[in-house]
Structures are given as structure tokens and as C-alpha cells.
Design a protein around this motif. Structure first.
Motif, PDB file in Angstrom:
ATOM      1  N   ASP A 196       0.653  -0.627  -0.340  1.00  0.00           N
ATOM      2  CA  ASP A 196      -0.157  -0.152   0.196  1.00  0.00           C
ATOM      3  C   ASP A 196       1.016   1.494   0.165  1.00  0.00           C
ATOM      4  N   LEU A 197       0.668   2.141  -1.411  1.00  0.00           N
ATOM      5  CA  LEU A 197       1.523   3.265  -1.291  1.00  0.00           C
ATOM      6  C   LEU A 197       0.958   3.966   0.139  1.00  0.00           C
ATOM      7  N   GLY A 198       0.246   4.496   0.678  1.00  0.00           N
ATOM      8  CA  GLY A 198       0.020   5.238   1.647  1.00  0.00           C
ATOM      9  C   GLY A 198       0.738   5.014   2.703  1.00  0.00           C
ATOM     10  N   ARG A 199       0.675   3.432   2.590  1.00  0.00           N
ATOM     11  CA  ARG A 199       1.554   2.668   4.516  1.00  0.00           C
ATOM     12  C   ARG A 199       2.929   2.839   4.595  1.00  0.00           C
ATOM     13  N   LEU A 200       3.525   3.035   2.814  1.00  0.00           N
ATOM     14  CA  LEU A 200       4.636   3.452   2.665  1.00  0.00           C
ATOM     15  C   LEU A 200       5.499   4.598   2.852  1.00  0.00           C
ATOM     16  N   GLY A 201       4.080   5.169   2.342  1.00  0.00           N
ATOM     17  CA  GLY A 201       4.844   6.975   2.982  1.00  0.00           C
ATOM     18  C   GLY A 201       4.610   6.584   4.420  1.00  0.00           C
ATOM     19  N   THR A 202       3.356   6.772   5.513  1.00  0.00           N
ATOM     20  CA  THR A 202       3.766   6.910   6.771  1.00  0.00           C
ATOM     21  C   THR A 202       5.365   6.203   7.166  1.00  0.00           C
ATOM     22  N   ALA A 203       5.008   5.463   7.132  1.00  0.00           N
ATOM     23  CA  ALA A 203       6.134   4.256   6.774  1.00  0.00           C
ATOM     24  C   ALA A 203       7.724   4.962   7.239  1.00  0.00           C
ATOM     25  N   MET A 204       7.794   5.393   6.022  1.00  0.00           N
ATOM     26  CA  MET A 204       9.302   6.269   5.898  1.00  0.00           C
ATOM     27  C   MET A 204       9.324   7.557   6.588  1.00  0.00           C
ATOM     28  N   ARG A 205       8.828   8.154   6.570  1.00  0.00           N
ATOM     29  CA  ARG A 205       8.172   9.543   7.335  1.00  0.00           C
ATOM     30  C   ARG A 205       8.800   9.830   8.715  1.00  0.00           C
ATOM     31  N   ASN A 206       7.947   8.043   9.199  1.00  0.00           N
ATOM     32  CA  ASN A 206       8.253   7.653  10.725  1.00  0.00           C
ATOM     33  C   ASN A 206       9.344   7.437  11.244  1.00  0.00           C
ATOM     34  N   ARG A 207      10.153   6.167   9.660  1.00  0.00           N
ATOM     35  CA  ARG A 207      11.694   6.536  10.137  1.00  0.00           C
ATOM     36  C   ARG A 207      12.325   7.236  10.260  1.00  0.00           C
ATOM     37  N   PHE A 208      11.892   8.419   9.118  1.00  0.00           N
ATOM     38  CA  PHE A 208      13.143   9.375   8.695  1.00  0.00           C
ATOM     39  C   PHE A 208      12.993  10.112  10.116  1.00  0.00           C
ATOM     40  N   THR A 209      11.553  10.483  11.032  1.00  0.00           N
ATOM     41  CA  THR A 209      11.717  11.796  12.143  1.00  0.00           C
ATOM     42  C   THR A 209      12.212  10.686  13.402  1.00  0.00           C
ATOM     43  N   GLN A 210      12.541   9.171  13.292  1.00  0.00           N
ATOM     44  CA  GLN A 210      12.900   8.533  14.155  1.00  0.00           C
ATOM     45  C   GLN A 210      14.212   8.418  14.389  1.00  0.00           C
ATOM     46  N   ALA A 211      14.977   7.975  12.664  1.00  0.00           N
ATOM     47  CA  ALA A 211      16.843   8.603  12.720  1.00  0.00           C
ATOM     48  C   ALA A 211      16.580  10.196  13.117  1.00  0.00           C
ATOM     49  N   GLY A 212      16.027  10.587  13.318  1.00  0.00           N
ATOM     50  CA  GLY A 212      16.565  12.062  14.211  1.00  0.00           C
ATOM     51  C   GLY A 212      15.994  13.308  12.633  1.00  0.00           C
ATOM     52  N   GLY A 213      15.700  13.180  11.922  1.00  0.00           N
ATOM     53  CA  GLY A 213      15.536  14.012  10.740  1.00  0.00           C
ATOM     54  C   GLY A 213      14.016  14.665  10.823  1.00  0.00           C
TER      55      GLY A 213
END
Length: 411
Positions: A196-213
Motif C-alpha cells: 500500500d503506497l499510503g502505508r509506505l509513505g507513513t512508514a518512511m516518514r516515521n522511520r526518518f523522523t525516528q532517526a532524527g530527521g
């Protein structure tokens, strides 16, 4: 190192995650009007089989029969001739046998690690179902088309992907969705799907911010000052341009030439109540249409419309998609949501990935044409290598923007 990334599409996010995970302080500059829409409206297909660049003698020979007025998916709107005619001439120049062979070799090397890179990124995102290594189908509606197209596929290099004729059970699964039986189909392995593309976008943003981005809404511009690339109002040691179709105008500020065009695609979506959850994408090749089941919706997508990114959408193309769905008898009922987005495409159908040779603090990663989703994860890994001056396991010389020359460079 402080790194600013222009673009919050799937390529930009993949680059941002790779760099943030490597310990850099990364900020994504996300265009407020949503220029990254193409990342979130595509077919969800990780197309490892597409190692043959579309800039080829065969594409040029077959262009007329694929034209939209003749029932095909290739659209050259007269109102946008000023955009597509120069592009078409450059594409023809890039379609010589020698140029095609070099492009195919370079693209094959990149695609060979595309799915493994997605599997690595999927594991990092923590969603085991997000990247589905389930292959896809290609189906035909008449025996003559099935025989002709099967022979063509058997003569085509598909890289690391492989296919076999669909089994009786697989044909039955497809035919359970159509009003009349398809005449033949093949099942690819080694390709994949994003669940699911929406789920992908959410997961990528979450991982990025969790890494300090950090993600900042910003219509970023690029200037050339003091021998460096700079973004007004942004402090960065390194800038990554991953802004899709608008990237060409940005890198031109520092002397690069990137003759990019908006290659616009269309889709319709509806509720997936009657579409099997476990069925991989189906390409109805006679209609140049791919149908994909996502979490809650099913999508039909098509068209290659060359033009400008901000021109109004052509509603006739959505109507044709709806007609295809009706004629096939697919269990996709309205109301439909309609979408149009621009793929960023360069004339040789190769991406632009590399470190600038005009300013030493600029990396670019754009122009992935139909393969933006497919190549996003491996592009992120390459950009991380470039940022940290780590030797790559394969050459990316063919993706250097200097192939197009530029201001003060080779013509």
C-alpha cells in the motif's frame, strides 16, 4: 554533516533514511504544493523486469500504433508540443543501437539490486508485509495477441526476473475477475509489489523522523554562490536534489543541463471489496493497463502523456480507464477517485544519479521515469555511498548528468 534534501517523494525519502541512519543531520525540504504526487499514485510495482530502456529503436518503430487517438497509451497533446517535440528529438538521438546497448547494461546493473535493496529497506521500516515478493501477471485477451506477445517476451531480456506460462489455477483466478476469459497469461517471479503506497509513505516518514530527521515545508530554490550550491535560508554542508520533474530547473542554477519532461500517468481507484487481497498486480497488456490491489482500494493505471507538470488533466483518459474496466467486466465499481501525476523522465530513459562535477557539495537523484518506486531504495543506498565517499559496488557513470553537457561544459 548537515544535509538538505529537496523532495519528499519516495526517492527523496529513501535517500533521507539512508543518510539519517548513517548518522547525518538530515532535513527534507518538501514542496508545499505537493510536487511529489507521482510517488504516491503509481502502480506499486517493483519492476525488476524492465531492464530494457524505453529509448530504443523498437520503441521508436512502434510509437505510431501506440498513439492515444488510435487507442494506445501514448499521448502527445498538441497544446504541449513545445515540451514534447524537443524531448522526442533528444530521445530519438539517444535511441541509436550503441546508446541503447550502453543504457541497457547500466540499467540492468542497477535493477539487479533493486529488490534486495527494497527488502533491506522494508526490514528497516518494520513492516514485514510492505514489500511483497509475489511477482505479477501479464494477460492477453485474444489467442493471437497471446501468441504474439508471449513470443516477444521470450525474446526480451528481463534481468533478474523470470516468467512462466500461468497455470490453470492462476488463469482461473484471473478469469474469475473478468466478464470473458483471458486467452493467455504469464506469471513473473522476481518482481514485487508495495502492499500500500499510503502505508509506505507513513512508514518512511516515521522511520526518518525516528532517526532524527526533519521535514520542512519549503519551496526550495537553488543558487550558485562562492563556488557552492546553496539554498537560501537553509544551512547545509551537502545538498541532494531529488525533486522529481522540477529537478531539472534546480540543477540548471549551477550549470547542469537536465532535459527532463513530465511524463504524465493517470489512475482510477475504487473500494477493493470484491478484489482478492492476495492477487498480485495484473497487466492487461492489450490495453496498456495495470491493475493493483492495495490495502483498501483497487487501482487501474495507464497512459504516457508527454507535457508539462502543471497543465490540466485530460478527463478523457480517466473515462477510457473506466471504459476498460467496464469492458473487461472487472469487479471495480464506482465512485472512482481520479489521479494524474508526472513521472520525471530524461531522453535516454536513464536516471540522473551522481555527485556534481560543477559544485562539490551537490548530489542529484532524479529522472527515474517509470522506475521511481522500483529504484528508490537502491538510489538511497547509492546516495549514502556518494555522501560518505564510499566506493560503490558497481559503476554509475552512465547516470552522470554530464552526459547532457551544460553551461560551461561539453555540448
Amino acid at each position: 554533516m548537515k544535509i538538505a534534501i529537496v523532495g519528499a517523494g519516495v526517492v527523496g525519502l529513501a535517500c533521507a533514511i539512508a543518510l539519517a541512519e548513517a548518522g547525518h543531520a538530515v532535513e527534507i525540504l518538501e514542496r508545499s504544493s505537493g510536487n511529489d504526487a507521482a510517488s504516491w499514485g503509481n502502480a506499486g510495482h517493483i519492476a525488476t523486469e524492465q531492464v530494457v530502456p524505453l529509448a530504443s529503436p523498437a520503441t521508436l518503430r512502434g510509437a505510431v500504433r501506440r498513439l492515444y487517438p488510435l487507442g494506445g497509451a501514448l499521448s502527445l497533446p498538441p497544446a504541449m508540443m513545445g515540451a514534447w517535440l524537443p524531448f522526442a528529438l533528444r530521445m530519438a538521438a539517444a535511441s541509436t543501437p550503441r546508446a541503447f546497448a550502453g543504457g541497457k547494461q547500466a540499467l540492468s546493473a542497477l535493477l539487479a539490486d533493486a529488490l534486495p535493496a527494497w527488502q533491506r529497506l522494508g526490514g528497516l521500516l518494520g513492516d514485514g508485509d510492505l514489500v511483497r515478493d509475489s511477482g505479477h501477471f501479464v494477460a492477453w485477451e485474444t489467442p493471437a495477441r497471446a501468441a504474439h506477445s508471449l513470443a516477444a517476451w521470450r525474446a526480451t531480456d528481463t534481468g533478474t526476473a523470470r516468467f512462466d506460462s500461468a497455470s490453470a489455477g492462476q488463469l482461473a483466478a484471473i478469469n474469475s475477475l473478468t466478464a470473458r476469459p483471458v486467452a493467455g497469461a504469464i506469471r513473473f517471479s522476481g518482481s514485487a509489489q508495495i502492499a500500500d503506497l499510503g502505508r509506505l509513505g507513513t512508514a518512511m516518514r516515521n522511520r526518518f523522523t525516528q532517526a532524527g530527521g526533519r521535514i520542512t515545508p519549503c519551496d526550495a530554490d537553488l543558487i550558485h554562490a562562492d563556488g557552492q550550491a546553496q539554498i537560501p535560508g537553509v544551512t547545509a554542508d551537502l545538498i541532494v536534489i531529488a525533486g522529481g520533474v522540477r529537478s531539472g530547473a534546480l540543477v540548471a542554477r549551477v550549470g547542469h543541463r537536465a532535459p527532463i519532461i513530465a511524463e504524465r500517468g493517470y489512475h482510477i481507484r475504487a473500494a477493493a471489496d470484491r478484489w482478492p487481497r492476495d492477487l498480485p498486480p495484473i497487466v492487461f497488456e492489450d490495453r496498456s493497463m495495470i491493475v493493483t490491489r492495495y490495502d483498501d482500494t483497487v487501482q487501474a493505471a495507464s497512459f504516457v502523456e508527454f507535457g508539462t507538470p502543471d497543465a490540466p488533466a485530460d478527463a478523457r483518459k480517466w473515462a477510457r480507464l473506466e471504459r476498460h474496466v467496464a469492458e473487461l467486466g472487472l469487479p471495480i465499481a464506482g465512485p472512482f477517485t481520479r489521479w494524474m501525476g508526472a513521472r520525471p523522465t530524461l531522453p535516454d530513459y536513464l536516471p540522473a544519479i551522481g555527485r556534481s562535477r560543477r559544485v562539490d557539495n551537490l548530489i542529484y537523484a532524479f529522472g527515474h521515469q517509470h522506475l521511481g518506486l522500483t529504484l528508490a531504495a537502491i538510489t538511497g543506498e547509492i546516495v549514502r555511498h556518494l555522501a560518505d565517499d564510499i566506493t560503490l559496488p558497481f559503476t554509475i557513470d552512465s547516470f552522470d548528468l554530464e552526459r547532457f553537457g551544460g553551461r560551461g561544459g561539453k555540448a
